[in-house]
Scaffold this motif. Structure first.
Motif, PDB file in Angstrom:
ATOM      1  N   TYR B 111      15.340 -15.033  18.605  1.00 52.90           N
ATOM      2  CA  TYR B 111      15.932 -13.729  18.284  1.00 52.90           C
ATOM      3  C   TYR B 111      15.584 -12.749  19.396  1.00 52.90           C
ATOM      4  CZ  TYR B 111      11.252 -12.345  16.673  1.00 52.90           C
ATOM      5  OH  TYR B 111       9.920 -12.083  16.605  1.00 52.90           O
ATOM      6  N   LEU B 112      16.444 -11.775  19.561  1.00 52.22           N
ATOM      7  CA  LEU B 112      16.238 -10.769  20.601  1.00 52.22           C
ATOM      8  C   LEU B 112      15.234  -9.755  20.070  1.00 52.22           C
ATOM      9  CD1 LEU B 112      17.149  -9.882  23.397  1.00 52.22           C
ATOM     10  CD2 LEU B 112      18.939  -8.526  22.316  1.00 52.22           C
ATOM     11  N   ASP B 113      14.089  -9.685  20.708  1.00 50.49           N
ATOM     12  CA  ASP B 113      13.005  -8.845  20.214  1.00 50.49           C
ATOM     13  C   ASP B 113      13.104  -7.463  20.859  1.00 50.49           C
ATOM     14  OD1 ASP B 113      10.742  -7.966  19.003  1.00 50.49           O
ATOM     15  OD2 ASP B 113       9.364  -8.995  20.343  1.00 50.49           O
ATOM     16  N   GLY B 114      14.076  -6.706  20.439  1.00 48.83           N
ATOM     17  CA  GLY B 114      14.263  -5.366  20.982  1.00 48.83           C
ATOM     18  C   GLY B 114      15.738  -5.081  21.128  1.00 48.83           C
ATOM     19  N   VAL B 115      16.013  -3.968  21.755  1.00 54.20           N
ATOM     20  CA  VAL B 115      17.408  -3.535  21.882  1.00 54.20           C
ATOM     21  C   VAL B 115      17.851  -3.733  23.319  1.00 54.20           C
ATOM     22  CG1 VAL B 115      18.990  -1.590  21.674  1.00 54.20           C
ATOM     23  CG2 VAL B 115      17.086  -1.845  20.060  1.00 54.20           C
ATOM     24  N   GLN B 116      18.957  -4.404  23.479  1.00 56.92           N
ATOM     25  CA  GLN B 116      19.544  -4.573  24.816  1.00 56.92           C
ATOM     26  C   GLN B 116      20.531  -3.430  24.997  1.00 56.92           C
ATOM     27  OE1 GLN B 116      18.888  -7.486  27.068  1.00 56.92           O
ATOM     28  NE2 GLN B 116      19.638  -5.877  28.396  1.00 56.92           N
ATOM     29  N   ASP B 117      20.021  -2.282  25.426  1.00 51.15           N
ATOM     30  CA  ASP B 117      20.905  -1.113  25.442  1.00 51.15           C
ATOM     31  C   ASP B 117      21.750  -1.012  26.699  1.00 51.15           C
ATOM     32  OD1 ASP B 117      18.712  -0.667  26.949  1.00 51.15           O
ATOM     33  OD2 ASP B 117      18.037   1.112  25.881  1.00 51.15           O
ATOM     34  N   THR B 118      21.403  -1.769  27.722  1.00 47.59           N
ATOM     35  CA  THR B 118      22.276  -1.801  28.907  1.00 47.59           C
ATOM     36  C   THR B 118      22.593  -3.261  29.210  1.00 47.59           C
ATOM     37  OG1 THR B 118      20.354  -1.880  30.341  1.00 47.59           O
ATOM     38  CG2 THR B 118      21.305   0.287  29.949  1.00 47.59           C
ATOM     39  N   PRO B 119      23.780  -3.521  29.717  1.00 47.39           N
ATOM     40  CA  PRO B 119      24.106  -4.920  30.051  1.00 47.39           C
ATOM     41  C   PRO B 119      23.163  -5.425  31.138  1.00 47.39           C
ATOM     42  CG  PRO B 119      26.016  -3.472  30.300  1.00 47.39           C
ATOM     43  CD  PRO B 119      24.833  -2.595  30.086  1.00 47.39           C
ATOM     44  N   PRO B 120      22.831  -6.694  31.108  1.00 45.00           N
ATOM     45  CA  PRO B 120      22.003  -7.232  32.200  1.00 45.00           C
ATOM     46  C   PRO B 120      22.710  -7.024  33.532  1.00 45.00           C
ATOM     47  CG  PRO B 120      22.288  -8.843  30.439  1.00 45.00           C
ATOM     48  CD  PRO B 120      23.210  -7.716  30.139  1.00 45.00           C
ATOM     49  N   PRO B 121      22.002  -6.534  34.518  1.00 44.84           N
ATOM     50  CA  PRO B 121      22.666  -6.228  35.797  1.00 44.84           C
ATOM     51  C   PRO B 121      23.295  -7.439  36.456  1.00 44.84           C
ATOM     52  CG  PRO B 121      20.272  -6.009  35.952  1.00 44.84           C
ATOM     53  CD  PRO B 121      20.579  -6.181  34.507  1.00 44.84           C
ATOM     54  N   GLY B 122      22.742  -8.606  36.175  1.00 47.88           N
ATOM     55  CA  GLY B 122      23.290  -9.803  36.831  1.00 47.88           C
ATOM     56  C   GLY B 122      24.273 -10.573  35.956  1.00 47.88           C
ATOM     57  N   GLY B 123      24.691  -9.984  34.842  1.00 51.02           N
ATOM     58  CA  GLY B 123      25.572 -10.729  33.938  1.00 51.02           C
ATOM     59  C   GLY B 123      24.758 -11.612  33.016  1.00 51.02           C
ATOM     60  N   SER B 124      25.423 -12.571  32.439  1.00 51.11           N
ATOM     61  CA  SER B 124      24.747 -13.438  31.474  1.00 51.11           C
ATOM     62  C   SER B 124      23.661 -14.260  32.152  1.00 51.11           C
ATOM     63  CB  SER B 124      25.759 -14.393  30.837  1.00 51.11           C
ATOM     64  OG  SER B 124      26.629 -13.679  30.017  1.00 51.11           O
ATOM     65  N   PRO B 125      22.522 -14.415  31.483  1.00 54.33           N
ATOM     66  CA  PRO B 125      21.497 -15.305  32.034  1.00 54.33           C
ATOM     67  C   PRO B 125      21.915 -16.759  31.824  1.00 54.33           C
ATOM     68  CG  PRO B 125      20.809 -14.482  29.899  1.00 54.33           C
ATOM     69  CD  PRO B 125      22.117 -13.816  30.198  1.00 54.33           C
ATOM     70  N   SER B 126      21.196 -17.658  32.440  1.00 52.41           N
ATOM     71  CA  SER B 126      21.448 -19.075  32.208  1.00 52.41           C
ATOM     72  C   SER B 126      20.247 -19.684  31.498  1.00 52.41           C
ATOM     73  CB  SER B 126      21.696 -19.822  33.523  1.00 52.41           C
ATOM     74  OG  SER B 126      20.531 -19.837  34.299  1.00 52.41           O
ATOM     75  N   ALA B 147      21.821 -29.291  32.577  1.00 49.34           N
ATOM     76  CA  ALA B 147      22.420 -28.394  33.562  1.00 49.34           C
ATOM     77  C   ALA B 147      22.197 -26.955  33.070  1.00 49.34           C
ATOM     78  CB  ALA B 147      23.909 -28.670  33.692  1.00 49.34           C
ATOM     79  N   PRO B 148      22.119 -25.979  33.975  1.00 50.24           N
ATOM     80  CA  PRO B 148      22.016 -24.597  33.514  1.00 50.24           C
ATOM     81  C   PRO B 148      23.313 -24.192  32.794  1.00 50.24           C
ATOM     82  CG  PRO B 148      21.606 -24.772  35.875  1.00 50.24           C
ATOM     83  CD  PRO B 148      22.147 -26.087  35.429  1.00 50.24           C
ATOM     84  N   VAL B 149      23.154 -23.545  31.666  1.00 44.26           N
ATOM     85  CA  VAL B 149      24.314 -23.136  30.869  1.00 44.26           C
ATOM     86  C   VAL B 149      24.273 -21.629  30.705  1.00 44.26           C
ATOM     87  CG1 VAL B 149      25.401 -23.321  28.609  1.00 44.26           C
ATOM     88  CG2 VAL B 149      24.334 -25.307  29.641  1.00 44.26           C
ATOM     89  N   ALA B 150      25.406 -20.988  30.900  1.00 44.32           N
ATOM     90  CA  ALA B 150      25.466 -19.532  30.727  1.00 44.32           C
ATOM     91  C   ALA B 150      25.214 -19.197  29.262  1.00 44.32           C
ATOM     92  CB  ALA B 150      26.814 -19.010  31.181  1.00 44.32           C
ATOM     93  N   LEU B 151      24.347 -18.220  29.037  1.00 44.96           N
ATOM     94  CA  LEU B 151      24.002 -17.818  27.669  1.00 44.96           C
ATOM     95  C   LEU B 151      24.612 -16.441  27.444  1.00 44.96           C
ATOM     96  CD1 LEU B 151      22.262 -18.721  25.228  1.00 44.96           C
ATOM     97  CD2 LEU B 151      20.381 -17.444  26.242  1.00 44.96           C
ATOM     98  N   PRO B 152      25.594 -16.319  26.549  1.00 44.88           N
ATOM     99  CA  PRO B 152      26.196 -15.002  26.321  1.00 44.88           C
ATOM    100  C   PRO B 152      25.110 -13.986  25.976  1.00 44.88           C
ATOM    101  CG  PRO B 152      27.391 -16.717  25.158  1.00 44.88           C
ATOM    102  CD  PRO B 152      26.149 -17.357  25.697  1.00 44.88           C
ATOM    103  N   TRP B 153      25.170 -12.809  26.577  1.00 43.85           N
ATOM    104  CA  TRP B 153      24.091 -11.844  26.414  1.00 43.85           C
ATOM    105  C   TRP B 153      24.639 -10.449  26.219  1.00 43.85           C
ATOM    106  CZ3 TRP B 153      19.313 -13.793  25.968  1.00 43.85           C
ATOM    107  CH2 TRP B 153      18.239 -12.885  25.882  1.00 43.85           C
ATOM    108  N   PRO B 154      24.181  -9.653  25.278  1.00 43.81           N
ATOM    109  CA  PRO B 154      23.167 -10.051  24.308  1.00 43.81           C
ATOM    110  C   PRO B 154      23.676 -11.163  23.399  1.00 43.81           C
ATOM    111  CG  PRO B 154      24.093  -7.924  23.738  1.00 43.81           C
ATOM    112  CD  PRO B 154      24.643  -8.270  25.066  1.00 43.81           C
ATOM    113  N   PRO B 155      22.776 -12.003  22.929  1.00 48.02           N
ATOM    114  CA  PRO B 155      23.227 -13.151  22.143  1.00 48.02           C
ATOM    115  C   PRO B 155      23.828 -12.736  20.816  1.00 48.02           C
ATOM    116  CG  PRO B 155      20.836 -12.973  22.167  1.00 48.02           C
ATOM    117  CD  PRO B 155      21.328 -11.974  23.140  1.00 48.02           C
ATOM    118  N   GLU B 156      24.835 -13.435  20.413  1.00 47.55           N
ATOM    119  CA  GLU B 156      25.529 -13.111  19.170  1.00 47.55           C
ATOM    120  C   GLU B 156      24.780 -13.741  18.000  1.00 47.55           C
ATOM    121  OE1 GLU B 156      29.931 -13.862  17.238  1.00 47.55           O
ATOM    122  OE2 GLU B 156      29.623 -14.110  19.397  1.00 47.55           O
ATOM    123  N   ALA B 157      24.597 -12.933  16.957  1.00 44.69           N
ATOM    124  CA  ALA B 157      23.866 -13.442  15.792  1.00 44.69           C
ATOM    125  C   ALA B 157      24.564 -14.679  15.241  1.00 44.69           C
ATOM    126  CB  ALA B 157      23.795 -12.373  14.718  1.00 44.69           C
ATOM    127  N   GLY B 158      23.796 -15.682  14.949  1.00 44.69           N
ATOM    128  CA  GLY B 158      24.349 -16.898  14.363  1.00 44.69           C
ATOM    129  C   GLY B 158      24.964 -17.840  15.373  1.00 44.69           C
TER     130      GLY B 158
END
Lengths: 305, 180
Positions: B111-126, B147-158
């Motif tokens: 779970y995301l432990d906090g608020v992602q109030d700005t988009p990650p500057p580099g886009g989605s993490p892997s 293989a590295p997989v793009a992880l949608p960020w902030p992650p969607e619940a469920g």
């Protein structure tokens, strides 16, 4: 520096098998008084001179000591053909080097050989390299430029390069589904990565209980990952829904509506008291935190700037 | 008692400051040797699973100081390079694995432990998953890797992100040999 994790992962995916471009193999055949320390710069000079003379060809150093020794001992085309085929080149230039004395001139002979037949292509070129040029590839290349022309022109035209391939990983949300690429089955899920030529391919995935997944994929040279999510068929969806309903509603059976039972409300009253005490205790113990949370925390990613 | 569970859940939800965390799941899937699935990786060969989330574009996670979870079976840390690393020991893996006909699966709830109030500057993490084995020439080394997989960020619940693990080339023996 990113730790080895990233490098390793990249090695897995970006290690896509690049098809080797056609090349002419340069194989040193070291004779008397010539060791690798002398042979290496001369070989570089030969490559430089041949590249100037045949700019459309690509020359690649090849061979090891065992190959060089075997070639030195064999002059018959059949024998040579077998050996030069090991180099991977579409043609081979044998670079014979020997020295009458431990120092001084190097006698050099360049011999173009056909692959896989092993027969000679044109006439060999010979030259005596002055001692001063032996340690200077630039100087040796200048001297060699005068003799490599016939050798270069005897080489056959390069065959067309084989198509480049890249690694494709296909992840599917269903097990034991058949994966078909360009009409050929590559196995059942989960499937190992497959090597495909760069470009467009068709992908189909079929599994019992799942709708067929079909799409066109464009494979870039750095490889591709495809996440395929198959939809359940109507029958399968109904069965899954029924299973879920059975699991969640199993206890609402035959006693009428639960809220019509007197003891529910009695329990609610008692439970509220217990809960109040419980929650207060938890809140105090946890210092006002959010309490237990299923899963493990991931912090937010800091913003830019 | 089951009849009270909805009430209990309702009561608990109505308490506190109202902030709850939404779980998302990373599913690591390893082949168990079916034809066409690549070399098998046996569960007993895996001493630790590392889930590594790498923010793109040289961005780093801020340092964190979480205590170990479930005894010492689960460790969360930020690597010196700024990657998020979740380490799951073999005991945790044993408790949480699920087998199918062709593979075995580990669902890792996050779970995301906090608020992602700005988009990650580099886009989605892997995200990359590693199966590590102790005792090799290097002390420990990955025998299975995704293989590295793009992880949608902030992650969607469920949401569920499936990561396919493969035995590394040259490690087929290690992948199929349980460690003591």
């Amino acid at each position: 520096m990113r730790v080895a994790y990233a490098a390793l992962a990249l090695a897995l995916t970006a290690g896509a098998a690049q098809a080797q471009a056609p090349h002419v193999a340069l194989v040193p055949v070291l004779g008397e008084n010539v060791g690798p320390d002398v042979g290496r710069p001369i070989l570089e000079a030969v490559r430089g001179a041949l590249t100037v003379a045949a700019p459309s060809a690509r020359f690649q150093l090849a061979g090891d000591e065992a190959l060089a020794t075997a070639l030195a001992d064999c002059t018959e085309p059949a024998c040579r053909g077998e050996l030069v085929s090991q180099t991977g080149g579409y043609a081979v230039v044998l670079v014979h080097m020997m020295r009458p004395a431990p120092t001084g001139i190097v006698e050099l002979r360049l011999e173009a050989v056909a692959v896989p037949g092993g027969e000679a292509l044109g006439e060999p070129a010979e030259i005596q390299l002055p001692a001063a040029t032996v340690t200077s590839p630039a100087a040796a290349q200048a001297v060699l430029g005068a003799i490599v022309g016939p050798v270069a022109s005897a080489l056959p035209a390069a065959p067309p390069a084989p198509p480049e391939t890249a690694r494709v990983l296909i992840a599917v949300n269903a097990d034991r589904a058949e994966v078909v690429i360009d009409g050929e089955s590559v196995g059942q899920t989960p499937v190992a990565p497959v090597e495909l030529t760069v470009g467009t391919h068709t992908l189909a995935i079929r599994g019992t209980g799942w709708e067929t997944y079909s799409r066109s994929i464009e494979v870039p040279v750095e490889g591709l990952r495809v996440d395929a999510f198959l939809d359940p068929t109507a029958d399968q969806a109904a069965e899954l829904a029924a299973r879920d309903a059975q699991a969640s509603d199993g206890y609402a059976a035959d006693e009428g509506e639960w809220y019509q039972q007197w003891w529910v409300w009695a329990a609610v009253g008692g439970g509220a008291v217990v809960l109040t005490v419980l929650i207060t205790a938890i809140a105090l113990a946890a210092g006002g935190s959010d309490g237990d949370q299923e899963g493990f925390p991931v912090p937010p990613i800091p913003g830019g700037m | 008692m089951r009849r009270f569970l909805p009430l209990l859940a309702l009561a608990l939800l109505s308490c506190g400051d109202g902030s709850t965390f939404d779980t998302f799941t990373i599913r690591a899937r390893a082949p168990s040797g079916m034809e066409g699935a690549g070399p098998a990786i046996v569960v007993g060969a895996v001493d630790r699973i590392d889930v590594v989330i790498d923010p793109a574009d040289n961005v780093s996670f801020d340092p964190v100081n979480y205590p170990p979870f479930e005894g010492d079976d689960v460790i969360v840390r930020i690597s010196p390079a700024g990657e998020y690393v979740l380490s799951l020991q073999a005991a945790w893996v044993e408790r949480n694995l699920e087998r199918t006909d062709t593979s075995w699966i580990i669902d890792i709830p996050l779970y995301l432990d906090g608020v992602q109030d700005t988009p990650p500057p580099g886009g989605s993490p892997s995200v990359t998953v590693f199966f590590n084995q102790f005792g090799g020439p290097l002390g420990e080394e990955p025998i299975g890797v995704s293989a590295p997989v793009a992880l949608p960020w902030p992650p969607e619940a469920g949401s569920l992100t499936t990561i396919q693990l493969l035995c590394r080339d040259g490690y087929e023996t290690e992948c199929q040999t349980p460690t003591p």
